[in-house]
Design an enzyme around this catalytic site. Structure first.
Site, PDB file in Angstrom:
ATOM      1  N   LEU A  77      -2.848  -7.243   8.782  1.00  0.00           N
ATOM      2  CA  LEU A  77      -3.733  -7.572   9.889  1.00  0.00           C
ATOM      3  C   LEU A  77      -5.029  -8.191   9.367  1.00  0.00           C
ATOM      4  O   LEU A  77      -5.880  -7.498   8.810  1.00  0.00           O
ATOM      5  CB  LEU A  77      -4.040  -6.309  10.710  1.00  0.00           C
ATOM      6  N   THR A 113       0.329   3.777   2.014  1.00  0.00           N
ATOM      7  CA  THR A 113       0.410   4.302   3.376  1.00  0.00           C
ATOM      8  C   THR A 113       1.596   3.743   4.163  1.00  0.00           C
ATOM      9  O   THR A 113       2.138   4.410   5.032  1.00  0.00           O
ATOM     10  CB  THR A 113      -0.892   3.989   4.140  1.00  0.00           C
ATOM     11  N   ASN A 114       1.989   2.501   3.878  1.00  0.00           N
ATOM     12  CA  ASN A 114       3.143   1.884   4.540  1.00  0.00           C
ATOM     13  C   ASN A 114       4.038   1.246   3.470  1.00  0.00           C
ATOM     14  O   ASN A 114       4.248   0.033   3.472  1.00  0.00           O
ATOM     15  CB  ASN A 114       2.687   0.810   5.539  1.00  0.00           C
ATOM     16  N   CYS A 156      -4.234   1.290   9.514  1.00  0.00           N
ATOM     17  CA  CYS A 156      -5.671   0.987   9.458  1.00  0.00           C
ATOM     18  C   CYS A 156      -6.237   0.538  10.801  1.00  0.00           C
ATOM     19  O   CYS A 156      -7.457   0.482  10.963  1.00  0.00           O
ATOM     20  CB  CYS A 156      -5.951  -0.067   8.385  1.00  0.00           C
ATOM     21  N   PRO A 169       0.820  -1.212   0.000  1.00  0.00           N
ATOM     22  CA  PRO A 169       0.000   0.000   0.000  1.00  0.00           C
ATOM     23  C   PRO A 169       0.856   1.266   0.000  1.00  0.00           C
ATOM     24  O   PRO A 169       2.043   1.231   0.336  1.00  0.00           O
ATOM     25  CB  PRO A 169      -0.776  -0.118   1.314  1.00  0.00           C
TER      26      PRO A 169
END
Length: 505
Positions: free
Chosen positions: A418, A119-120, A251, A117
């Protein structure tokens, strides 16, 4: 010179990576525990050495989050992860039950496809590289279009470190030509054994629709319930620390706060004291118009942004030191945009009468990020047990969602993938680890003679007992003599007819 279209070239590139990755996977499948540990240690060393520069690259390229927090994410994905998995058995006999005479033997899956992603982008690449090699797999990555440069650099460093320590060439690789066609080609490539998808709902859904086994994670929408017995000062401190960590891009971070009427004033006062700004109705509306587009889809322009940047873009000022923006919501769903996931420094705020109402509200909020994470702040263990029934794979108690969900502040396994369980359409509900990248064979020794089992079965069904009207056993009949007994015993025949008649009636 013949020229090829970009999509065709990218597809060929994807096929080449898949073939090379499969060859590397075949080679590393024969490695020993000592060889694997040597490789991973070097990968961790290189990740530590470059954690800050990779963090800077990620922030510069995406505009999301904070450099210092992304550096810690890289540290969590390498050093902290290694400390948790270094003694994990992933090769050969990993478990043995002497009493039942069953052995569990771990085998690698082969070539893994890792979807990363924005975001990371670097921490996820580091994390997936290490767990893939720990389980003796090769991995090929497809980066997010807006984070290609930093993801490729992280993958390059991990591959070079692995090869330097003895891993096969191309053990870790990344798409250089990032097109949807190339990603689809990898998803369907016969060499790819498993997909680990971390990203937006569309990409995760595509992974599960590819026909390949997949480990995917859905969106999070974690409510944080501050129950009446909670240490309010500590609860607010944890929530703000979590929501401001990398500006809310994890998230598992909190998305809404729930408190009760009896502690509302204290909660508001504590948030304001620690940097929370409660927006007016008009300010909340302006912020929502910025954050969301096409309903409740997050506007990428404001993902991972500071509260100050968002407030300024919305046209209002906040007090110095403001860390999070908080907007009251009257319900969940349409008309209440802050009831959805917000990967930035904005929180929804709800007040309930009691824990029963908080319970119902939590379930409603979780429907927009079902199966992921929920936080509860309380000193009442019975309340924890009640909320443990909620449809979330991680119920975090008295800690921050970002740090708790990823295993930084809890006993959960450190992970950047996760699982959300079947609630969230995921095939796994735990934090993904190297154990999820293994095929585990069972070697089972015979305990009971098969012929003996047959004799016991014959003995069990040898006779049929017929009970008379007084409930006593009148006859035990051999299967072969039932007809004869019925013909020679009219009373027995009559009894059988009565039983059949009663069943039909």
């Amino acid at each position: 010179m013949e020229m090829f279209d970009k999509d065709l070239t990218s597809i060929q590139h994807a096929r080449d990576l898949a073939r090379k990755g499969k060859c590397a996977a075949n080679k590393i499948s024969e490695y020993t525990e000592e060889q694997i540990d040597k490789i991973i240690k070097n990968m961790v060393r290189v990740a530590n050495k470059n954690e800050l520069c990779l963090a800077k690259m990620a922030v510069e390229e995406t505009g999301f989050g904070k450099v210092e927090d992304k550096a810690f994410k890289n540290h969590l994905a390498s050093t902290v992860l290694y400390d948790s998995i270094k003694d994990m058995k992933t090769i050969g006999v990993i478990e043995e039950d002497e009493a039942k005479k069953v052995m569990c033997i771990a085998e690698p899956m082969g070539l893994i496809l890792g979807i990363v992603p924005s975001t990371n982008p670097t921490s996820t690449a580091i994390f997936k590289s290490i767990i893939a090699v720990k389980s003796r797999n090769a991995i090929v990555f497809t980066p997010h279009p807006s984070a290609q440069k930093c993801t490729r650099e992280a993958v390059k460093l991990m591959c070079e470190a692995a090869v330097e320590a003895g891993a096969p060439d191309c053990i870790i690789s990344c798409l250089e030509m990032c097109t949807m066609e190339a990603t689809n080609e990898l998803m369907k490539a016969p060499e790819v054994a498993l997909i680990i998808a971390t990203g937006g709902p569309g990409m995760v859904k595509a992974a599960y629709s590819s026909g390949k086994p997949a480990l995917g994670v859905g969106a999070g929408n974690s409510p944080a319930y501050i129950e009446r017995t909670a240490n309010i000062e500590k609860a607010v401190e944890n929530i703000i620390a979590s929501k401001t960590f990398d500006n809310g891009t994890i998230c598992a971070s909190e998305q809404s706060i729930i408190c009760e009427e009896c502690n509302e004033a204290q909660v508001i006062k504590e948030f304001e004291k620690q940097g929370g700004y409660f927006m007016s109705e008009e300010e909340t509306k302006k912020v929502c118009e910025l954050l969301f587009k096409q309903g409740h889809t997050m506007n990428a322009k404001f993902v991972g942004r500071s509260a100050e940047v968002i407030a300024e873009a919305a046209g209002f000022k906040t007090p110095y030191g403001t860390k999070v923006l908080i907007g009251r919501q009257k319900g969940v769903g349409a008309g209440n945009p802050l009831s959805y996931e917000k990967l930035t420094t904005v929180l929804g705020f709800y007040v309930t009468k009691d824990w029963h109402e908080a319970c119902e509200l939590s379930i409603a909020l979780l429907q927009n990020g079902i199966g992921h994470t929920m936080s509860i702040h309380t000193e009442d263990l019975d309340i924890v047990r009640k909320f443990a029934k909620k449809p979330a794979s991680r119920i975090l108690v008295n800690t921050g969602g970002s740090q708790g969900g990823t295993g930084a502040s809890t006993g959960l396994m450190p992970s950047f993938t996760l699982g959300c369980g079947t609630w969230g359409g995921s095939s796994v509900s735990e934090n993904v680890t190297p154990m999820h990248l293994l095929n585990i064979k069972r070697v089972a020794f015979g305990l009971i003679d098969c012929n003996k089992l047959k004799r016991e079965e014959e003995k069990e069904y040898k006779g049929i007992t017929v009970y008379g009207s007084e409930g006593r056993a009148d006859k035990t009949l051999e299967k072969t003599s039932i007809e004869k007994e019925l013909v020679e015993n009219p009373e027995l025949l009559k009894l059988m007819e009565e039983i059949l008649a009663s069943i039909k009636g």
